[in-house]
Design an enzyme around this catalytic site. Structure first.
Site, PDB file in Angstrom:
ATOM      1  N   ASP A 113     -99.353  45.972  26.894  1.00 31.74           N
ATOM      2  CA  ASP A 113     -99.172  44.116  26.924  1.00 31.74           C
ATOM      3  C   ASP A 113     -99.939  44.634  28.516  1.00 31.74           C
ATOM      4  OD1 ASP A 113     -97.363  44.541  24.636  1.00 31.74           O
ATOM      5  OD2 ASP A 113     -95.839  43.339  25.690  1.00 31.74           O
ATOM      6  N   HIS A 138     -99.214  41.682  31.006  1.00 34.14           N
ATOM      7  CA  HIS A 138     -98.980  41.258  31.866  1.00 34.14           C
ATOM      8  C   HIS A 138     -99.019  40.884  33.709  1.00 34.14           C
ATOM      9  CE1 HIS A 138     -95.626  40.483  29.185  1.00 34.14           C
ATOM     10  NE2 HIS A 138     -95.704  41.393  29.250  1.00 34.14           N
ATOM     11  N   ASP A 159     -99.597  38.967  25.127  1.00 38.29           N
ATOM     12  CA  ASP A 159     -99.291  39.131  26.121  1.00 38.29           C
ATOM     13  C   ASP A 159     -99.843  39.564  27.761  1.00 38.29           C
ATOM     14  OD1 ASP A 159     -96.497  38.750  25.120  1.00 38.29           O
ATOM     15  OD2 ASP A 159     -95.693  40.273  26.044  1.00 38.29           O
ATOM     16  N   ASN A 178     -96.260  36.652  23.083  1.00 29.90           N
ATOM     17  CA  ASN A 178     -94.943  35.860  23.176  1.00 29.90           C
ATOM     18  C   ASN A 178     -95.076  34.902  24.240  1.00 29.90           C
ATOM     19  OD1 ASN A 178     -94.324  38.782  23.573  1.00 29.90           O
ATOM     20  ND2 ASN A 178     -92.240  37.304  24.528  1.00 29.90           N
ATOM     21  N   HIS A 179     -95.819  35.801  25.466  1.00 31.01           N
ATOM     22  CA  HIS A 179     -95.750  35.067  26.857  1.00 31.01           C
ATOM     23  C   HIS A 179     -96.966  34.099  26.847  1.00 31.01           C
ATOM     24  CE1 HIS A 179     -92.877  37.304  29.300  1.00 31.01           C
ATOM     25  NE2 HIS A 179     -92.516  38.074  27.831  1.00 31.01           N
ATOM     26  N   HIS A 207     -95.396  44.031  22.842  1.00 26.56           N
ATOM     27  CA  HIS A 207     -94.198  44.018  22.225  1.00 26.56           C
ATOM     28  C   HIS A 207     -93.345  44.376  23.596  1.00 26.56           C
ATOM     29  CE1 HIS A 207     -92.150  40.222  21.815  1.00 26.56           C
ATOM     30  NE2 HIS A 207     -91.041  40.946  21.011  1.00 26.56           N
TER      31      HIS A 207
END
Length: 244
Positions: free
Chosen positions: A22, A24, A51, A77-78, A195
């Protein structure tokens, strides 16, 4: 069977394929780490477990990154939360703000739509051909008992309700890692997921969990070579949670 939700890439015959955990919004930190492994944009490819956005300082850069010819990502999911936030009548502002969505919430509507449209073009799953067999990439876990079950389910997802049933697993499920399930995915050489942030990458059967918190203070990015399935940090068979 390949659908618009599953994208396949032929074997890389000239460079090295890597998967990364991820991101982010920490693309500047990612660039530094790519330089350390001598990533070559001319021949190498980087596959992201999703993500890309929220929490970090450069979430705006995600759209630029997904246009790079050597960078390929699945939805996490983001991304899903960002897309759903922008949908008319489905703007859960407070929840999305709590999960790192301020960068998108504060933008004008036209910019939100442009970003959401770009993120929505990302597949939910990627297949990469390697000398050892197919390697799959999803954000959280495979839906169903096998990779082929998941691909078939995507092919039959002719309604939003059916698609949401699949993506609830693919984007959100943590059962495998919480149960420390080593059974693996039977019809793939390996599956790579993110995740759940860990202190070290973990191998549960042939499922490789590589979110080691490159977006967290004290965390790091793990790069998994898809040819030999070797991570930049040795994988552990014991799960060490980041607690994030």
């Amino acid at each position: 069977m390949i659908t618009k939700y599953v994208r396949r890439f032929a074997r890389n015959t000239v460079g090295i394929d890597y998967a990364v955990g991820d991101i982010h919004g920490c693309f500047a930190a990612l660039e530094i780490e790519l330089a350390k492994i001598r990533f070559d944009e001319r021949v190498d490819r980087l596959f992201s477990v999703g993500d890309l956005v929220d929490r970090g300082p450069q979430s705006d850069t995600a759209v630029e990154w997904i246009s790079k010819p050597w960078f390929h990502a699945v939805q996490g999911n983001h991304e899903d939360m960002a897309i759903r936030y922008v949908e008319p009548g489905n703007r859960d502002r407070d929840h999305y703000m709590m999960t790192g969505g301020a960068w998108l919430i504060e933008k004008p509507r036209y910019a939100q739509v442009m970003i959401a449209d770009a993120l929505a073009e990302l597949p939910y799953a990627i297949e990469v051909e390697t000398d050892g067999g197919l390697v799959g990439i999803v954000h959280a876990d495979v839906h169903g008992k096998s990779w082929s079950d998941m691909v078939q389910a995507f092919a039959c997802a002719d309604s939003g309700t059916k698609l949401r049933r699949i993506t609830n697993s693919v984007l959100w499920n943590r059962d495998r890692i919480q149960d420390e399930d080593h059974s693996g995915v039977p019809d793939m050489r390996a599956v790579v997921v993110g995740h759940t942030p860990l202190k070290r990458p973990a191998a549960l059967g042939n499922v490789y969990h590589i979110d080691t918190g490159g977006w967290l203070r004290g965390g790091s990015f793990t790069f998994l070579r898809l040819d030999d399935l070797q991570p930049s940090t040795p994988a552990s068979h014991e799960l060490n949670w980041e607690g994030a």
